[in-house]
Design an enzyme around this catalytic site. Structure first.
Site, PDB file in Angstrom:
ATOM      1  N   ASN A   7       0.871  -1.170   0.000  1.00 52.82           N
ATOM      2  CA  ASN A   7       0.000   0.000   0.000  1.00 52.82           C
ATOM      3  C   ASN A   7       0.912   1.225   0.000  1.00 52.82           C
ATOM      4  OD1 ASN A   7      -1.754   2.067   0.503  1.00 52.82           O
ATOM      5  ND2 ASN A   7      -2.664   1.166   2.334  1.00 52.82           N
ATOM      6  N   ARG A  91      -2.551  -2.110  -3.478  1.00 48.23           N
ATOM      7  CA  ARG A  91      -3.759  -1.321  -3.247  1.00 48.23           C
ATOM      8  C   ARG A  91      -3.667  -0.105  -4.167  1.00 48.23           C
ATOM      9  NH1 ARG A  91      -5.002   3.158   1.135  1.00 48.23           N
ATOM     10  NH2 ARG A  91      -7.192   3.452   0.636  1.00 48.23           N
ATOM     11  N   HIS A 180     -12.601   3.375   0.088  1.00 49.28           N
ATOM     12  CA  HIS A 180     -12.594   2.365   1.169  1.00 49.28           C
ATOM     13  C   HIS A 180     -13.354   1.101   0.753  1.00 49.28           C
ATOM     14  CE1 HIS A 180     -12.396   5.839   4.353  1.00 49.28           C
ATOM     15  NE2 HIS A 180     -11.182   5.405   4.071  1.00 49.28           N
ATOM     16  N   ARG A 241     -10.780  16.302   7.066  1.00 47.42           N
ATOM     17  CA  ARG A 241     -11.609  16.642   5.891  1.00 47.42           C
ATOM     18  C   ARG A 241     -12.996  17.085   6.350  1.00 47.42           C
ATOM     19  NH1 ARG A 241     -10.396  11.175   3.287  1.00 47.42           N
ATOM     20  NH2 ARG A 241      -8.216  11.392   2.662  1.00 47.42           N
ATOM     21  N   GLU A 386      -8.148  -5.125   4.896  1.00 47.95           N
ATOM     22  CA  GLU A 386      -8.057  -4.877   3.455  1.00 47.95           C
ATOM     23  C   GLU A 386      -6.933  -5.698   2.826  1.00 47.95           C
ATOM     24  OE1 GLU A 386      -8.083  -0.923   5.049  1.00 47.95           O
ATOM     25  OE2 GLU A 386      -8.915  -0.190   3.170  1.00 47.95           O
TER      26      GLU A 386
END
Ligand code: AMP
Length: 405
Positions: A7, A91, A180, A241, A386
């Protein structure tokens, strides 16, 4: 088969090496501060032997070289030579409208990813750097791209289109993509396993609450709506965010504060959310401490916005799903914060959602069923994985390709 999962972020590379026979994690770790002073590799072997190494790591290729070296090192490693790595799973954040599933990486795929840089300028360039570096370092080892957007790629058009001129969708691919996806996929399947029912029969809401936060409505196994949009800024309040805001605010602020487009981007992505509202921290632990121990008013507002908005989306998605069988919390906050789980589900008994507070406060960082006895909806805490999904997809695709060859 041994699969290395990577990743690659802007200044970090996370890795896990899987032995796919038993899906066992042989080693994992990450390189941080790539290209900066004080770059460091943190490595954990399956027997919990840990090591941290500082070094000059100028780019992603150097980081991956460092990772390969530690994987084969005599003192800290788990394999004898690089050649034992049979495949690499990457990823990749954005698959655009093209990639609805994981894919074997070819030159054409990399060209496509290059085209999507426009759509994910903060993420895809680093994913591509990782792919190129592996190509240099591992030559012919097959690689697979697993996309954060893929799970959401079959949403209905009324969920993914914005109320903008349709021609802009055609011209610039402006639509909701969602992110996600690998996490929402994993925890929805795990909830199905816990319920011992068929995926087709289940309506599930999955809440991925980490530094970035998103919520997804999963109907019969498919994502039918999700809160992140064209970019990961939309939806829930996050660490830094903003989540949902009135889009015309951007125009107003550009004029009022005389901001550049770049400044506006930084404001929405880095200076908003929990951090921006509270002025305390982007870390939920510190927000909760500030509320509970100091009575900090702005931290209270940040926590209230966070949990209120989450509750609002849970209600909205229960409506769009036409009922609900399970609610799942995952991600750093979802897995570890009983306070957030309690506040965001308070008063949802009319939807059948009720959690057992004793079980809720006992469940931190582990899988657990926190449903109260009277609830119609099962509520679970499920640590996301993940990397496992990426490893499984990589093994499957590489095996299929080898059989075809
Ligand atoms: P992630 O991006 O999934 O690694 O999640 C990171 C976030 O999880 C951090 O920013 C923290 O806000 C949050 N987190 C981790 N542990 C806890 C905890 N015990 N309570 C509340 N939030 C936590």
């Amino acid at each position: 088969m041994k699969v290395l999962v990577l990743n690659c972020g802007s200044s970090s590379v996370k890795y896990q090496l899987f032995n796919m026979e038993d899906r066992f994690v042989l080693a994992k770790g990450q390189v941080d501060r790539i290209g900066m002073k004080g770059a460091v590799l943190s490595h954990t072997r399956h027997d919990d032997h840990k090591v941290k190494m500082a070094g000059e790591i100028i780019d992603h290729q150097a980081a991956i070289e460092y990772i390969l070296a530690i994987l084969i090192s005599e003192n800290h490693g788990v394999i004898e030579e690089r050649e034992e790595i049979d495949a690499v799973g990457h990823r990749v954040v954005h698959g655009g409208e093209k990639f609805k599933d994981s894919v074997l990486i070819t030159r054409d795929v990399v060209d496509n990813l290059q085209e999507f840089i426009d759509l994910a300028p903060l993420h895809n360039p680093h994913n591509i750097k990782g792919i190129r570096a592996c190509h240099q370092l591992l030559a012919d080892v097959p690689m697979v791209a697993v996309f954060d957007t893929a799970f959401h790629s079959n949403m209905p058009d009324y969920a993914y289109l914005y109320g903008l001129p349709y021609i802009l969708y055609k011209r610039y691919s402006i639509r909701r993509y969602g992110f996600h996806g690998t996490s929402h996929y994993y925890v929805s399947r795990r909830a199905r396993d816990l319920m011992e029912q068929d995926m087709e029969d289940l309506k599930i809401i999955t809440c991925h609450l980490g530094n970035g936060c998103s919520i997804t409505a999963v109907d019969g196994g498919a994502s039918i709506d999700t809160s992140m949009g064209f970019t990961p800024v939309e939806g829930l309040l996050m660490g830094t965010r903003s989540g949902d805001i009135d889009p015309a605010l951007v125009l107003h602020l550009l004029a009022k504060e005389e901001l550049s487009v770049g400044d506006m981007n930084t404001l929405l992505n880095k200076h908003s959310g929990l951090q921006g509202v509270s002025g305390v921290s982007n870390d939920m632990r510190e927000i909760i401490d500030a509320v509970e121990e100091e009575g900090n008013e702005r931290a209270r507002i940040a926590l209230d916005i966070f949990t209120y908005r989450l509750k609002k989306y849970i209600g909205a998605y229960t409506a769009t799903l036409g009922g609900l069988d399970a609610l799942v919390f995952t991600g750093g906050i979802g897995e570890n914060s009983p306070e957030v789980r309690e506040r965001s589900t308070e008063g949802l008994g009319h939807l059948g959602i009720e959690i057992d507070q004793e079980k809720n406060y006992e469940t931190m960082g582990v899988e657990g069923d926190i449903t109260s006895e009277d609830a119609r909806v099962n509520t679970y805490v499920i640590p996301t994985n993940e990397e496992l999904v990426i490893a499984i997809d990589t093994e499957k695709i590489v095996k299929e390709e080898t059989e075809l060859a």
